[in-house]
Design an enzyme around this catalytic site. Sequence first.
Site, PDB file in Angstrom:
ATOM      1  N   ASP A 101       1.023  -1.198  -0.100  1.00  0.00           N
ATOM      2  CA  ASP A 101       0.071   0.010   0.073  1.00  0.00           C
ATOM      3  C   ASP A 101       0.467   1.381   0.266  1.00  0.00           C
ATOM      4  O   ASP A 101       2.285   1.548   0.452  1.00  0.00           O
ATOM      5  CB  ASP A 101      -0.757  -0.022   1.091  1.00  0.00           C
TER       6      ASP A 101
HETATM    7  N1  URA Z   1      -1.155  -5.775   4.059  1.00  0.00           N
HETATM    8  C1  URA Z   1      -1.597  -4.871   3.856  1.00  0.00           C
HETATM    9  O1  URA Z   1      -2.909  -4.110   4.617  1.00  0.00           O
HETATM   10  N2  URA Z   1      -1.458  -3.865   3.302  1.00  0.00           N
HETATM   11  C2  URA Z   1       0.410  -4.002   2.440  1.00  0.00           C
HETATM   12  O2  URA Z   1       0.338  -3.007   2.230  1.00  0.00           O
HETATM   13  C3  URA Z   1       0.860  -5.697   3.055  1.00  0.00           C
HETATM   14  C4  URA Z   1       0.610  -6.523   3.003  1.00  0.00           C
END
Ligand code: URA
Length: 229
Positions: A101
């Site tokens: 993310d």
């Molecule tokens: N899980 C998440 O919620 N976000 C990420 O960036 C990676 C794994």
Amino acid sequence: MRLDKFLADNTELTRSLAKRELKAGAITCDGVVINDPGFKVSDDTDVCWYGETVGAINTRYLMLHKPKEYLCSNIDELYPSVLQLIGLPRTDTLRIAGRLDVDTTGLVLLSEDGQWCHRITSPNFHCSKTYLVQLAEPLVADAEAQLHAGVELHGDGLTRPATLERLSDTEVRITIIEGKYHQVKRMFAALGNKVVGLHREQVGAIALDPELAVGDWRYLSADEIALFQ
Ligand code: URA
């Protein structure tokens, strides 16, 4: 990206010759023959032309220490793409093997080798991913048991068994073997908590190099590459 454009960008074929090859059944995506030139290819699709992975010539394998406010996408959108951090030519051919993310930091692996990326991202290969997690609230007492049994993610069913290491009341290390959308954040939300900081430390047996400053990258060693070959 459309499959005919992907082929024209990554082989000597023109777009019209690529269409002829498609019609002749010479192209597979993740092992399935595709005839449609408009078929959508994603970063981790393994495209083969007569059985040879397209884009695997002069293949590069990299690890990046992703900062916040960069996108794991091949194009800039609201934030710049992580590819902006890699000062190499032809970064558009690199695939991102497992996205983070925009507010997540840590280990991102990139390569032109579609099969290699597929072994990291496909749920069939059970590749582990380890994250350091900061939580808004102290974690519930039975979190280990709940995460081992699997928690229900709306629309995505039950998660596979995850392992948890408590570092403090609000800091944990979690290892999961799948990569659903916002998976770690949704897993802790299912336990009534909220993730306020997320950092990927490891993918399979490849750990983020402690020498890599945030925003820096390096080529993977032959031993690291071999872990997913
Ligand atoms: N899980 C998440 O919620 N976000 C990420 O960036 C990676 C794994």
